[in-house]
Write an enzyme that holds these catalytic residues in place. Structure first.
Site, PDB file in Angstrom:
ATOM      1  N   HIS A 101     -33.862  -9.559  42.738  1.00 45.64           N
ATOM      2  CA  HIS A 101     -32.680  -9.202  41.950  1.00 45.64           C
ATOM      3  C   HIS A 101     -33.082  -8.436  40.701  1.00 45.64           C
ATOM      4  CE1 HIS A 101     -28.577 -10.791  40.328  1.00 45.64           C
ATOM      5  NE2 HIS A 101     -28.871  -9.615  39.807  1.00 45.64           N
ATOM      6  N   ARG A 135     -31.400   1.005  37.097  1.00 46.57           N
ATOM      7  CA  ARG A 135     -30.582   2.001  36.376  1.00 46.57           C
ATOM      8  C   ARG A 135     -30.727   3.420  36.936  1.00 46.57           C
ATOM      9  NH1 ARG A 135     -27.826  -2.160  34.747  1.00 46.57           N
ATOM     10  NH2 ARG A 135     -28.658  -3.291  32.951  1.00 46.57           N
ATOM     11  N   ASN A 143     -25.338  -1.451  41.360  1.00 43.99           N
ATOM     12  CA  ASN A 143     -24.384  -1.061  40.299  1.00 43.99           C
ATOM     13  C   ASN A 143     -24.939   0.054  39.425  1.00 43.99           C
ATOM     14  OD1 ASN A 143     -26.298  -2.774  39.127  1.00 43.99           O
ATOM     15  ND2 ASN A 143     -24.851  -3.628  37.651  1.00 43.99           N
ATOM     16  N   HIS A 147     -22.722 -12.595  43.390  1.00 41.80           N
ATOM     17  CA  HIS A 147     -22.523 -12.840  41.957  1.00 41.80           C
ATOM     18  C   HIS A 147     -21.314 -13.762  41.839  1.00 41.80           C
ATOM     19  CE1 HIS A 147     -22.103 -11.399  37.621  1.00 41.80           C
ATOM     20  NE2 HIS A 147     -20.932 -11.971  37.851  1.00 41.80           N
ATOM     21  N   ASN A 172     -25.302 -12.126  31.613  1.00 38.23           N
ATOM     22  CA  ASN A 172     -24.233 -12.742  32.393  1.00 38.23           C
ATOM     23  C   ASN A 172     -24.770 -13.155  33.760  1.00 38.23           C
ATOM     24  OD1 ASN A 172     -21.686 -13.664  33.105  1.00 38.23           O
ATOM     25  ND2 ASN A 172     -21.021 -11.684  33.889  1.00 38.23           N
ATOM     26  N   ASP A 232     -33.487 -10.797  37.436  1.00 41.76           N
ATOM     27  CA  ASP A 232     -32.259 -10.108  37.027  1.00 41.76           C
ATOM     28  C   ASP A 232     -32.593  -9.110  35.913  1.00 41.76           C
ATOM     29  OD1 ASP A 232     -29.639  -9.302  36.915  1.00 41.76           O
ATOM     30  OD2 ASP A 232     -28.852 -11.174  36.100  1.00 41.76           O
TER      31      ASP A 232
END
Length: 435
Positions: free
Chosen positions: A63, A67, A97, A181, A289, A316
């Site tokens: 995970h 970018r 993402n 998620h 988060n 993460d």
């Protein structure tokens, strides 16, 4: 990536949980694979003296956020791979993402060459839905055919139960993992830190533990439905719960596993090491988060790691610029983690007796490899030579300005950790040397 070279690692503590190895010995790497254990011949192009060091399978991080494309000022595939190598990581799964979102084959192909040329193995997860968090599923078949290693809308939860079920069904057909998620946005509301004493002291909206636990339960219930109805011999759902942070979520996963649910779960180093009291500093480098939780939650995460409820540790890794992190209230969520993950595991889990060192290696290498159904995560003869060599006892100060990646937003900054990576080998090549 493979080079025709020979590396001999001598007199190291060799740990491989896949084979129950934990002994002093030597390892020969040749033509990109593990060639021999305790070889008779000591001739090699490169000889590494492993006295006092640990030699283990390269870490596998399920995970990460690289970018790339779209925000390469924060990180790109090459810089992220370099940072991962500096932390002993030889395989990563990059989340979707990005900008554009990896929700179609054209977007997936943007980083294809960069992934192929990276210092380590960079696998790409594709989005579950168009644009993330929507009810329109991406084309799972086309994305899988073009190399997607998993599916995830990480950063946002799945839109609703129907979306979860459709995604599970599509991923199950392709025998690929679905990375979830888990966050109930209705309960999370406008929260930016953990809901509790710290949020009340600061007068800031918080995110409740239930927002995670209820969504974990929803996803598992959906997976159980498909597992129950799956014809004998066919693939079961491969549901994986991302970044578990709460006592309640650990309890849900533990109970469901005991009842036979086919689910795996990860946590991150900041959830087993740090708590929300750090947020009293109003330093946005401690914002992510899910958020940092309470000491009670930290204890529950450690217990979940110890008893097998939580299968693996992922970083993460989420880079942001100092300018973005300047304002505590408006900063984006996320922390970098590649270069501190192994040391955090040694410092907060092994040294405290939560896990043995082989158990930590299993959480960071073997188990994530099994979730991916990959051939990595082991030092088995003839398998790819993905190796980390580290000094378990070496202490070092976390100075983000020295990181190999582009960003500096570390939640471990200023701390002294134990366990220093000295060499990382991927596909038989030395891709990091910090000796």
């Amino acid at each position: 990536m493979v080079q025709n070279m020979t590396i001999l690692i001598k007199n190291a503590r060799i740990i491989d949980p896949a084979q129950d190895w934990d002994f002093l010995g030597s390892l020969l790497v040749q033509n990109g694979v593990i060639a021999a254990l305790n070889p008779e011949s000591t001739a090699a192009d490169t000889v590494i003296d492993g006295r006092g060091l640990v030699c283990a399978p390269g870490l596998v991080d399920l995970h990460v956020h690289l970018r790339d494309p779209g925000q390469t000022h924060k990180e790109d595939i090459a810089s992220g791979a370099a940072a991962a190598a500096a932390g002993g990581v030889t395989t990563v799964v990059a989340m979707a993402n990005t900008s554009p979102v990896i929700d179609c084959v054209d977007a997936l192909k943007i980083g294809e060459k960069a992934r192929e040329n990276a210092a380590i193995r960079v696998l790409q997860a594709a989005a579950v839905s168009r644009g993330l968090g929507t009810r329109e599923l991406a084309d799972f078949d086309a994305l899988a055919k073009n190399g997607a290693a998993a599916f995830s809308d990480d950063g946002v939860p799945f839109a609703d139960t129907n979306t979860v079920e459709a995604a599970l069904q599509a991923a199950m057909r392709l025998d690929l993992p679905l990375l979830a998620h888990c966050e109930d946005k209705r309960l999370a509301g406008d929260g930016i830190i953990n809901e509790g004493e710290v949020s009340r002291k600061l007068g800031i909206a918080g995110i409740s533990n239930q927002s995670e636990a209820l969504c974990v339960q929803r996803e598992i219930d959906c997976a159980k439905k498909f597992a129950k109805n799956a014809p004998h011999g066919e693939a079961l759902p491969r549901l994986h719960i991302c970044h578990v942070s709460t006592k309640e979520a650990v309890e849900v996963i533990r109970r469901e596993k005991r009842e036979g649910a086919a689910v795996t779960a990860e946590t991150a180093p900041h959830y087993f090491a740090l708590c929300d009291e750090l947020l009293l500093t109003q330093d946005a480098d401690y914002r992510m988060n899910p958020p940092l939780r309470t000491k009670e939650d930290v204890a529950a995460i450690r217990e979940g790691l110890a008893d097998g409820t939580i299968d693996c540790i992922a970083t993460d890794h989420a880079p942001h610029t100092p300018q973005e992190k300047r304002n505590f209230l408006t900063a984006p969520n996320g922390v970098v983690g590649f270069e501190t993950s192994l040391a955090a595991g040694i410092s907060y889990l092994v040294d405290t007796g939560v896990l043995t060192l082989p158990e930590l290696i299993a959480k960071m290498s073997l188990n994530p490899s099994r979730i991916l159904k990959a051939s990595t995560g082991t030092l088995r003869i003839s398998m790819p030579a993905d190796i980390v060599i580290f000094d378990e006892k070496a202490k070092w100060d976390v100075k983000p300005e020295n990181f190999a990646g582009k960003s500096r937003n570390s939640a471990f900054k200023g701390l002294t950790l134990k366990g220093k990576v000295l060499y990382t080998i991927c596909d038989g090549m030395i891709v990091y040397s910090g000796h």
